[in-house]
Scaffold this motif. Structure first.
Motif, PDB file in Angstrom:
ATOM      1  N   THR A   1       0.948  -1.140   0.078  1.00 45.21           N
ATOM      2  CA  THR A   1      -0.127  -0.079   0.006  1.00 45.21           C
ATOM      3  C   THR A   1       0.862   1.322  -0.003  1.00 45.21           C
ATOM      4  N   ALA A   2       1.832   1.235   0.871  1.00 46.79           N
ATOM      5  CA  ALA A   2       2.882   2.393   0.809  1.00 46.79           C
ATOM      6  C   ALA A   2       3.481   2.472  -0.530  1.00 46.79           C
ATOM      7  N   GLU A   3       4.027   1.493  -1.054  1.00 45.11           N
ATOM      8  CA  GLU A   3       4.533   1.425  -2.310  1.00 45.11           C
ATOM      9  C   GLU A   3       3.646   1.912  -3.437  1.00 45.11           C
ATOM     10  N   ASP A   4       2.371   1.594  -3.368  1.00 41.35           N
ATOM     11  CA  ASP A   4       1.363   2.097  -4.242  1.00 41.35           C
ATOM     12  C   ASP A   4       1.197   3.630  -4.029  1.00 41.35           C
ATOM     13  N   MET A   5       1.298   4.271  -3.087  1.00 41.36           N
ATOM     14  CA  MET A   5       1.246   5.866  -2.849  1.00 41.36           C
ATOM     15  C   MET A   5       2.553   6.451  -2.936  1.00 41.36           C
ATOM     16  N   GLY A   6       3.616   5.754  -3.371  1.00 42.24           N
ATOM     17  CA  GLY A   6       5.045   6.331  -3.815  1.00 42.24           C
ATOM     18  C   GLY A   6       6.062   6.286  -3.080  1.00 42.24           C
ATOM     19  N   VAL A   7       5.980   5.556  -1.879  1.00 48.23           N
ATOM     20  CA  VAL A   7       7.026   5.446  -1.033  1.00 48.23           C
ATOM     21  C   VAL A   7       8.157   4.415  -1.574  1.00 48.23           C
ATOM     22  N   GLU A   8       9.242   4.847  -1.687  1.00 50.37           N
ATOM     23  CA  GLU A   8      10.410   4.063  -1.827  1.00 50.37           C
ATOM     24  C   GLU A   8      11.114   3.356  -0.772  1.00 50.37           C
ATOM     25  N   PHE A   9      11.046   2.156  -0.680  1.00 50.45           N
ATOM     26  CA  PHE A   9      11.708   1.209   0.230  1.00 50.45           C
ATOM     27  C   PHE A   9      13.288   0.974  -0.220  1.00 50.45           C
ATOM     28  N   GLY A  10      13.415   0.726  -1.424  1.00 51.18           N
ATOM     29  CA  GLY A  10      14.579   0.186  -1.912  1.00 51.18           C
ATOM     30  C   GLY A  10      14.728  -1.206  -1.712  1.00 51.18           C
ATOM     31  N   HIS A  11      15.874  -1.725  -1.994  1.00 57.79           N
ATOM     32  CA  HIS A  11      16.172  -3.394  -1.883  1.00 57.79           C
ATOM     33  C   HIS A  11      16.537  -3.763  -0.171  1.00 57.79           C
ATOM     34  N   ARG A  12      16.227  -5.055  -0.215  1.00 51.72           N
ATOM     35  CA  ARG A  12      16.498  -5.503   1.284  1.00 51.72           C
ATOM     36  C   ARG A  12      17.999  -5.407   1.503  1.00 51.72           C
ATOM     37  N   GLY A  13      18.196  -4.553   2.649  1.00 46.31           N
ATOM     38  CA  GLY A  13      19.455  -4.445   2.925  1.00 46.31           C
ATOM     39  C   GLY A  13      19.906  -3.015   2.721  1.00 46.31           C
ATOM     40  N   LYS A  14      19.252  -2.313   2.239  1.00 39.90           N
ATOM     41  CA  LYS A  14      19.693  -1.213   1.717  1.00 39.90           C
ATOM     42  C   LYS A  14      19.887  -0.327   2.690  1.00 39.90           C
ATOM     43  N   ARG A  15      19.168  -0.100   3.983  1.00 44.10           N
ATOM     44  CA  ARG A  15      19.156   0.415   5.308  1.00 44.10           C
ATOM     45  C   ARG A  15      20.740   0.201   5.872  1.00 44.10           C
ATOM     46  N   LEU A  16      20.884  -1.010   5.671  1.00 44.35           N
ATOM     47  CA  LEU A  16      22.255  -1.568   6.485  1.00 44.35           C
ATOM     48  C   LEU A  16      23.564  -1.378   5.597  1.00 44.35           C
ATOM     49  N   GLY A  17      23.191  -0.837   4.333  1.00 41.58           N
ATOM     50  CA  GLY A  17      24.576  -0.675   3.474  1.00 41.58           C
ATOM     51  C   GLY A  17      24.866  -1.785   2.734  1.00 41.58           C
ATOM     52  N   LEU A  18      24.042  -2.810   2.374  1.00 43.27           N
ATOM     53  CA  LEU A  18      24.414  -3.929   1.776  1.00 43.27           C
ATOM     54  C   LEU A  18      24.102  -4.061   0.534  1.00 43.27           C
ATOM     55  N   PRO A  19      24.647  -4.601  -0.727  1.00 41.77           N
ATOM     56  CA  PRO A  19      24.520  -4.819  -1.859  1.00 41.77           C
ATOM     57  C   PRO A  19      22.991  -5.432  -2.110  1.00 41.77           C
ATOM     58  N   GLU A  20      22.494  -5.100  -3.551  1.00 37.13           N
ATOM     59  CA  GLU A  20      21.232  -5.518  -3.824  1.00 37.13           C
ATOM     60  C   GLU A  20      21.443  -7.209  -4.025  1.00 37.13           C
ATOM     61  N   HIS A  21      22.181  -7.458  -4.767  1.00 33.61           N
ATOM     62  CA  HIS A  21      22.599  -8.732  -5.467  1.00 33.61           C
ATOM     63  C   HIS A  21      23.999  -9.239  -5.002  1.00 33.61           C
ATOM     64  N   GLY A  22      24.046 -10.663  -5.109  1.00 29.61           N
ATOM     65  CA  GLY A  22      25.818 -11.258  -4.862  1.00 29.61           C
ATOM     66  C   GLY A  22      26.180 -11.298  -3.581  1.00 29.61           C
ATOM     67  N   PRO A  23      27.308 -11.492  -3.407  1.00 29.32           N
ATOM     68  CA  PRO A  23      27.991 -11.672  -2.195  1.00 29.32           C
ATOM     69  C   PRO A  23      27.915 -10.583  -1.499  1.00 29.32           C
ATOM     70  N   GLY A  24      27.381 -10.766  -0.105  1.00 28.42           N
ATOM     71  CA  GLY A  24      27.347  -9.804   0.922  1.00 28.42           C
ATOM     72  C   GLY A  24      25.929  -9.369   0.946  1.00 28.42           C
ATOM     73  N   SER A  25      24.904  -9.714   0.093  1.00 26.74           N
ATOM     74  CA  SER A  25      23.527  -9.227   0.149  1.00 26.74           C
ATOM     75  C   SER A  25      22.890 -10.001   0.943  1.00 26.74           C
ATOM     76  N   VAL A  26      21.660  -9.513   1.295  1.00 25.56           N
ATOM     77  CA  VAL A  26      20.916 -10.201   2.495  1.00 25.56           C
ATOM     78  C   VAL A  26      20.241 -11.383   1.914  1.00 25.56           C
ATOM     79  N   ALA A  27      20.320 -12.419   2.535  1.00 23.83           N
ATOM     80  CA  ALA A  27      19.981 -13.851   2.079  1.00 23.83           C
ATOM     81  C   ALA A  27      18.350 -13.856   1.931  1.00 23.83           C
TER      82      ALA A  27
END
Length: 155
Positions: free
Chosen positions: A17-43
């Motif tokens: 619902t928040a994303e439909d209203m335009g809120v951008e959350f980013g990828h999992r781990g973005k708040r932690l400074g982790l990459p979106e894909h590959g080594p070091g990304s959230v499992a």
């Protein structure tokens, strides 16, 4: 108003619902400074669940063979104790259980370093209680990981 859209937004949860209203959350781990894909990304949930299944199966075999002496009922109780010891020792020392190692995962501190032994104990005890592991945040971390200030990442 189309009721299908209203029901769909309710079933999708607050994030959708928040994303439909335009809120951008980013990828999992973005708040932690982790990459979106590959080594070091959230499992992913699937890999974490697979690692848990491998670890539990290993603990059941150890409990049944060494402690339960053929009693299937007590093997489950012994397996929980073996799981606790296995989790504390392996995550507290090398950062991964055998199941996590097989599936290419590692438990690290939020800051990126090794998880301390005390935090590994807190994390594993909460994981044995099961309920904290069923409550997730938007990064996909369970409550047991949040309280231990840990994150499971891909190797």
């Amino acid at each position: 108003m189309d009721t299908r859209q209203a029901i769909g937004s309710w079933l999708s949860g607050p994030r959708a619902t928040a994303e439909d209203m335009g809120v951008e959350f980013g990828h999992r781990g973005k708040r932690l400074g982790l990459p979106e894909h590959g080594p070091g990304s959230v499992a992913t949930f699937g890999r974490r669940l697979g690692a848990l299944f491998i670890d539990w199966a290993l603990c059941m075999v150890i409990a049944y063979g060494l402690f339960a002496r053929g009693d299937q009922q007590s093997a489950g109780n012994w397996a929980l104790g073996v799981f606790l010891v296995l989790g504390v020792l392996t995550v507290g020392t090398i950062g991964c259980t055998p199941g996590k190692r097989v599936l290419g995962l590692r438990v690290v501190a939020e800051s990126g370093g090794r998880l301390t032994f005390g935090r590994a104990v807190v994390r594993t005890v909460l994981l044995c209680l099961a309920i904290p592991a069923l409550v997730w945040d938007r990064d996909g971390r369970g409550l047991h990981d949040r309280l231990a200030r840990a994150v499971q990442v891909r190797i």
